[in-house]
Every structure is written in structure tokens, then in C-alpha cells.
Design an enzyme around this catalytic site. Structure first.
Site, short mmCIF file in Angstrom:
data_model
loop_
_atom_site.label_atom_id
_atom_site.label_comp_id
_atom_site.label_asym_id
_atom_site.label_seq_id
_atom_site.Cartn_x
_atom_site.Cartn_y
_atom_site.Cartn_z
N SER A 1 -24.99 6.88 0.87
CA SER A 1 -24.80 5.64 0.11
C SER A 1 -26.12 4.97 -0.26
CB SER A 1 -23.98 4.68 0.97
OG SER A 1 -24.04 3.37 0.45
N PRO B 1 -24.68 -11.72 6.66
CA PRO B 1 -25.81 -12.03 7.54
C PRO B 1 -27.13 -11.52 6.96
CG PRO B 1 -24.00 -11.08 8.80
CD PRO B 1 -23.60 -10.98 7.35
N GLU C 1 -26.49 2.00 0.01
CA GLU C 1 -26.70 0.97 1.03
C GLU C 1 -27.89 1.34 1.93
OE1 GLU C 1 -25.03 -2.03 2.34
OE2 GLU C 1 -24.50 -2.14 0.23
N SER D 1 -15.86 2.03 5.49
CA SER D 1 -16.72 1.91 4.31
C SER D 1 -16.93 0.48 3.82
CB SER D 1 -16.12 2.74 3.16
OG SER D 1 -15.00 2.07 2.61
N THR E 1 -7.20 9.86 1.48
CA THR E 1 -6.35 8.71 1.10
C THR E 1 -7.16 7.56 0.51
OG1 THR E 1 -6.53 7.89 3.36
CG2 THR E 1 -4.57 9.21 2.84
N ASP F 1 -8.81 13.30 13.26
CA ASP F 1 -9.52 12.02 13.24
C ASP F 1 -11.01 12.26 13.46
OD1 ASP F 1 -8.36 8.86 13.92
OD2 ASP F 1 -10.50 9.30 14.13
N ASN G 1 -22.80 2.29 -6.02
CA ASN G 1 -21.42 1.75 -6.08
C ASN G 1 -20.63 2.39 -7.23
OD1 ASN G 1 -23.24 -0.17 -4.82
ND2 ASN G 1 -21.49 -1.54 -4.67
N TYR H 1 -23.32 -0.77 8.71
CA TYR H 1 -22.83 0.31 7.85
C TYR H 1 -24.00 1.11 7.28
CZ TYR H 1 -21.04 2.53 3.58
OH TYR H 1 -20.75 3.44 2.58
P1 NAP Z 1 -12.41 4.21 1.11
O1 NAP Z 1 -11.54 3.98 -0.07
O2 NAP Z 1 -12.64 3.08 2.06
O3 NAP Z 1 -11.80 5.45 1.93
C1 NAP Z 1 -12.21 5.74 3.25
C2 NAP Z 1 -11.36 6.89 3.77
O4 NAP Z 1 -11.82 7.22 5.11
C3 NAP Z 1 -9.87 6.59 3.87
O5 NAP Z 1 -9.16 7.74 3.46
C4 NAP Z 1 -9.67 6.37 5.37
O6 NAP Z 1 -8.36 6.68 5.81
C5 NAP Z 1 -10.65 7.40 5.92
N1 NAP Z 1 -10.99 7.18 7.34
C6 NAP Z 1 -11.58 6.08 7.87
N2 NAP Z 1 -11.74 6.25 9.19
C7 NAP Z 1 -11.26 7.48 9.51
C8 NAP Z 1 -11.13 8.23 10.71
N3 NAP Z 1 -11.54 7.73 11.88
N4 NAP Z 1 -10.59 9.47 10.67
C9 NAP Z 1 -10.16 9.97 9.49
N5 NAP Z 1 -10.24 9.30 8.32
C10 NAP Z 1 -10.77 8.08 8.32
O7 NAP Z 1 -13.85 4.73 0.65
P2 NAP Z 1 -14.33 5.33 -0.76
O8 NAP Z 1 -14.76 4.21 -1.64
O9 NAP Z 1 -13.35 6.33 -1.24
O10 NAP Z 1 -15.68 6.06 -0.32
C11 NAP Z 1 -15.67 7.41 0.15
C12 NAP Z 1 -16.93 7.65 0.96
O11 NAP Z 1 -18.08 7.43 0.15
C13 NAP Z 1 -17.09 6.75 2.18
O12 NAP Z 1 -17.74 7.51 3.18
C14 NAP Z 1 -18.02 5.65 1.68
O13 NAP Z 1 -18.73 5.08 2.76
C15 NAP Z 1 -18.92 6.44 0.76
N6 NAP Z 1 -19.52 5.72 -0.37
C16 NAP Z 1 -18.73 5.00 -1.21
C17 NAP Z 1 -19.30 4.37 -2.29
C18 NAP Z 1 -18.47 3.58 -3.25
O14 NAP Z 1 -19.06 2.80 -4.04
N7 NAP Z 1 -17.16 3.77 -3.29
C19 NAP Z 1 -20.68 4.48 -2.51
C20 NAP Z 1 -21.45 5.25 -1.64
C21 NAP Z 1 -20.85 5.88 -0.57
P3 NAP Z 1 -7.18 5.57 5.89
O15 NAP Z 1 -6.49 5.62 4.55
O16 NAP Z 1 -6.36 6.08 7.01
O17 NAP Z 1 -7.82 4.24 6.15
O1 G4F Z 2 -18.13 -4.72 -3.45
P1 G4F Z 2 -18.96 -4.87 -2.23
O2 G4F Z 2 -18.26 -5.27 -0.97
O3 G4F Z 2 -19.77 -3.52 -2.09
P2 G4F Z 2 -21.11 -3.13 -1.28
O4 G4F Z 2 -21.35 -4.05 -0.14
O5 G4F Z 2 -22.21 -2.99 -2.28
O6 G4F Z 2 -20.71 -1.72 -0.67
C1 G4F Z 2 -20.03 -0.73 -1.45
O7 G4F Z 2 -20.99 0.08 -2.10
C2 G4F Z 2 -21.82 0.85 -1.22
C3 G4F Z 2 -22.80 1.62 -2.10
O8 G4F Z 2 -23.96 0.85 -2.29
C4 G4F Z 2 -20.93 1.75 -0.41
F1 G4F Z 2 -21.70 2.53 0.40
C5 G4F Z 2 -19.97 0.93 0.42
O9 G4F Z 2 -19.09 1.79 1.15
C6 G4F Z 2 -19.14 0.08 -0.53
O10 G4F Z 2 -18.33 0.94 -1.30
O11 G4F Z 2 -20.10 -5.99 -2.50
C7 G4F Z 2 -20.97 -5.92 -3.60
C8 G4F Z 2 -21.77 -7.21 -3.71
C9 G4F Z 2 -22.44 -7.64 -2.40
O12 G4F Z 2 -23.76 -8.03 -2.65
C10 G4F Z 2 -21.63 -8.84 -1.93
O13 G4F Z 2 -22.38 -9.81 -1.21
O14 G4F Z 2 -20.89 -8.27 -4.06
C11 G4F Z 2 -21.20 -9.40 -3.28
N1 G4F Z 2 -20.01 -10.25 -3.19
C12 G4F Z 2 -19.92 -11.54 -3.67
N2 G4F Z 2 -18.72 -12.05 -3.39
C13 G4F Z 2 -18.84 -9.96 -2.59
C14 G4F Z 2 -18.04 -11.08 -2.72
N3 G4F Z 2 -18.42 -8.82 -1.98
C15 G4F Z 2 -17.15 -8.81 -1.49
N4 G4F Z 2 -16.69 -7.68 -0.91
N5 G4F Z 2 -16.33 -9.90 -1.58
C16 G4F Z 2 -16.71 -11.08 -2.17
O15 G4F Z 2 -15.97 -12.06 -2.23
#
Ligand code: NAP
Ligand code: G4F
Length: 327
Positions: free
Chosen positions: A124, A278, A126, A83, A11, A57, A177, A148
Site C-alpha cells: 500500500s 492521531p 500508506e 484494511s 469477499t 483464516d 487508493n 496499518y
Molecule cells: P477490503 O474490502 O477491506 O477487503 C479485505 C478482505 O480481507 C475481506 O475479504 C476480508 O474478509 C478479508 N479478511 C480480513 N481479515 C481476514 C482474516 N483474518 N482471514 C481471512 N480473510 C480476512 O479491502 P480491499 O480494498 O479490497 O483491499 C484489498 C487489499 O489491498 C488489502 O490488503 C488492502 O490493505 C490492500 N490495499 C487496498 C488499497 C485500496 O485503496 N483499496 C490500496 C492499497 C492496498 P471479510 O469479508 O470476512 O471481512
Molecule cells: O478513505 P480513507 O479511509 O483511506 P486511506 O486512509 O487513505 O486508506 C485507504 O487507502 C490505502 C492506500 O493508500 C489503503 F492501503 C488502505 O487499506 C485504504 O484502502 O481516507 C482517505 C483520506 C484520509 O486522509 C482521511 O483522513 O480521507 C480523510 N478523511 C476525511 N474525512 C476521511 C474522512 N476518511 C474516512 N475514512 N472517513 C472520513 O469521514
């Protein structure tokens, strides 16, 4: 024989893109969803009748074992996680349960039910945190800067460990990202494009952000899910960095997004220290040479195109919402 895939986190943003991609490849696609009082299946609404969804879950080991025993997938994509980085400081233990131990629960289920299942772990950038070198590749050491990031380091190493201990075909994709119109609205890119659309259409005035100088390597989610699949099609399991190799600041996102609709961002954007983290990751930039060479993968959508795509999608959506409201 039809190949079966099970996606956790179906989802979410990546789950929706991956499900669509795998259906296009002829897979039978199963999704794990957690129970909620209200369903949140918007991202997969258009695919819903072609997907098979199951309740389980990440916190519940037995539910995962039962699910994998019933489905008997050829491939498992573990995308589910808590995430959102800021939430991980507010809920560090729950983040550890989902994002770290959840991976072990998935791997244990694979080990117990069928070690031939191919397993993808959503790792990630991260994990690189306070970066030790630029750009970051598969050899760069980790220095996570949030609960995280720490949880993802655990998830990465437990994936490597099950590969080495039990010979499971387990891959860790270290994705930088990646964004899209399906991105959650709390992440900075979508927060910006949603605000730009609302400001342009006169239903919002200000956008309050945190650190405008943070730099990320931003790609398009649709390109990145293809890399996940490619990893599981290789002869040997391995770990891969997936990135564009370019970095841009949050400020650049803002400038491009507002500029795309002829608005001056300085009249609308404010920075609030309350939104600073932080511990911040100031900069991330990936080196995906290994993926380019072995997987023959490369990103298709460039940075300015990604910004425009997301602004245009939000403009369309907000216009629709306003029209519905006035009807
Ligand atoms: P997202 O939109 O936040 O989706 C997270 C998913 O995890 C949702 O479907 C959520 O379900 C499900 N979930 C959370 N807790 C759960 C639980 N306890 N049991 C079952 N399902 C659960 O994340 P995304 O951006 O698609 O990212 C997918 C994965 O890649 C994540 O692991 C994220 O950390 C990792 N990642 C993302 C990025 C990025 O830039 N997008 C980069 C690197 C790694 P609900 O709909 O029920 O909340
Ligand atoms: O969009 P963000 O919240 O993404 P972040 O923290 O990079 O994490 C995402 O990418 C990771 C991969 O590196 C994933 F693993 C993780 O699950 C997630 O998808 O923030 C990006 C940057 C940060 O430096 C934050 O401090 O944007 C800066 N920022 C500035 N203003 C903000 C804001 N971030 C958020 N969320 N909201 C703000 O208002």
C-alpha cells in the site's frame, strides 16, 4: 491446462474485481473466506456459482497450509487484511496479526507446499506515509503513519525477503487508493457518494467528515486488479507502484460528488475534529512509470468519471432500497 488462482480477501472490494477478471481469463478461481455467523458474500454474489470457496483464516497457519495443499494453485493473490486505517489505532495488535504476520503465514505455506506458486502481496501507498519525495516510486523510502502502514511495511519486506531467501516468485504491488461502487462505506470516497445519494433522495441531511484537505491519488479498482495479474505474468518477480499520478483533495471529491446531482455541498457537509487521525498522511501521489513501461499498464478511468460512477451507483442502490421498503 486450466490455470488455478487462489484469492485471499475474495469477499472484499479488490477480491470481487480480481475474481471477475480472472474468470474472464479462463482461470479456475478459488477464494479463501473466514468463518462468520452470517455470510457476507454480497460483492461476489453474481459470481458465486463460478467460484470455489474454502474456509481458512490468516490467523491460522495450519488452515492456510491445508488449503494451499488441497487447491495447489498456480497463483496466489494475498488481498486479505484489516484494511481500514482508523481501526488500526483501535486494534493495533490484531492489525499486525492479519496485515503483517498474515503475509508470513501465506508465504510459509507457499514455501512448504510448492515454491513454484506465484505470489502477489497487496502492499500500500500508506507505507510512504510522511512522504520523503513527490511523486513516490519504488525507490522512495517508507515512513508509515499508522499501525496499518507499519504492518504493510512488514508485509512488503517479508515478501521481498522470501523472494531473495527462497527464490519464491513473490511480487509486492504498492497500490495507491483505488475505489469503486464496491468500496466499503467507511472509506471516505464511498462515505461521500453514499451520503450524496441519500441526501439527494431525501433520507439524510448532513455528512460529517474529518480532514477535507487530505490529498490522495485515487484510481478505479477495476483498473488496478489488472496490474496485480500482469505482475505475476512477467519473467521475473518484482515490485511495482500502481497509481494514476494525479492527486486530489477530499474537498474536491465532495465538490464533484455533490455537484454531479446539483447540490451545494456547503449546505450539507460538516467537519468534526473527532474524525481526525492521531497521525495523518497529508498527501500521496504515485509515479507508476515502471508499471507503465514493463507491465504496459495504465489506468483507464479518470478522476471525475470515477466520482460520477460511484455517485450514480449509489443513487441507483438507494432508490432500489427505498422502493423495496415501500413495497
Ligand atoms: P477490503 O474490502 O477491506 O477487503 C479485505 C478482505 O480481507 C475481506 O475479504 C476480508 O474478509 C478479508 N479478511 C480480513 N481479515 C481476514 C482474516 N483474518 N482471514 C481471512 N480473510 C480476512 O479491502 P480491499 O480494498 O479490497 O483491499 C484489498 C487489499 O489491498 C488489502 O490488503 C488492502 O490493505 C490492500 N490495499 C487496498 C488499497 C485500496 O485503496 N483499496 C490500496 C492499497 C492496498 P471479510 O469479508 O470476512 O471481512
Ligand atoms: O478513505 P480513507 O479511509 O483511506 P486511506 O486512509 O487513505 O486508506 C485507504 O487507502 C490505502 C492506500 O493508500 C489503503 F492501503 C488502505 O487499506 C485504504 O484502502 O481516507 C482517505 C483520506 C484520509 O486522509 C482521511 O483522513 O480521507 C480523510 N478523511 C476525511 N474525512 C476521511 C474522512 N476518511 C474516512 N475514512 N472517513 C472520513 O469521514
Amino acid at each position: 491446462m486450466t490455470r488455478k488462482a487462489l484469492i485471499t480477501g475474495i469477499t472484499g472490494q479488490d477480491g470481487a474485481f480480481l475474481a471477475e477478471f480472472l474468470l474472464g481469463k479462463g482461470y479456475e478461481v478459488h477464494g479463501m473466506v473466514r468463518r462468520a455467523s452470517t455470510e457476507s458474500f454480497e460483492r461476489i454474489a453474481s459470481l458465486r456459482d463460478r467460484l470455489i470457496l474454502h474456509q481458512a483464516d490468516l490467523l491460522d497457519q495450519l488452515s492456510i497450509i491445508t488449503l494451499i495443499s488441497q487447491v495447489r494453485p498456480h497463483e496466489v493473490y494475498n488481498l486479505a487484511a484489516q484494511s481500514f486505517v482508523p481501526t488500526s489505532w483501535l486494534q493495533p495488535l490484531l492489525t499486525g496479526e492479519f496485515t503483517a504476520l498474515g503475509v508470513t503465514r501465506m508465504l510459509e505455506a507457499v514455501r512448504l507446499v510448492d515454491r513454484d506458486i506465484r505470489f502477489y502481496q497487496a502492499s500500500s501507498s500508506e507505507m510512504f506515509g510522511k512522504v520523503r519525495q513527490e511523486p513516490q516510486n519504488e525507490q522512495t523510502s517508507f515512513w508509515p503513519r499508522s499501525p496499518y502502514g507499519v504492518a504493510k511495511v512488514y508485509g512488503h519486506w517479508i515478501t521481498v525477503n522470501y523472494r531473495e531467501s527462497y527464490n519464491v516468485f513473490a511480487c509486492s504491488g504498492i497500490l495507491f487508493n483505488h475505489e469503486s461502487p464496491l468500496r466499503g462505506k467507511e472509506f471516505v470516497t464511498r462515505k461521500i457518494t453514499d451520503a450524496v445519494a441519500r441526501i439527494k433522495l431525501g433520507v439524510q441531511d448532513k455528512l460529517v467528515l474529518g480532514n477535507l484537505e487530505a490529498m490522495r491519488d485515487w484510481g478505479f479498482a477495476g483498473d488496478y486488479v489488472k496490474a496485480m495479474w500482469l505482475m505475476l505474468q512477467q519473467d521475473e518477480p518484482d515490485d511495482y507502484v500502481i497509481a494514476t499520478g494525479e492527486k486530489h483533495s477530499v474537498r474536491e471529491w465532495v465538490e464533484l460528488a455533490f455537484g454531479h446531482v446539483d447540490l451545494d455541498w456547503r449546505e450539507h457537509v460538516q467537519s468534526d475534529p473527532k474524525l481526525l487521525r492521531p497521525a495523518e498522511i497529508n498527501t500521496l501521489r504515485g509515479d507508476a512509470t515502471k508499471a507503465r513501461t514493463i507491465l504496459q499498464w495504465q489506468p483507464e478511468v479518470a478522476f471525475p468519471e470515477l466520482v460520477r460512477m460511484m455517485v450514480d451507483a449509489d443513487l441507483q442502490r438507494v432508490r432500489r432500497e427505498l422502493a423495496d421498503r415501500d413495497r
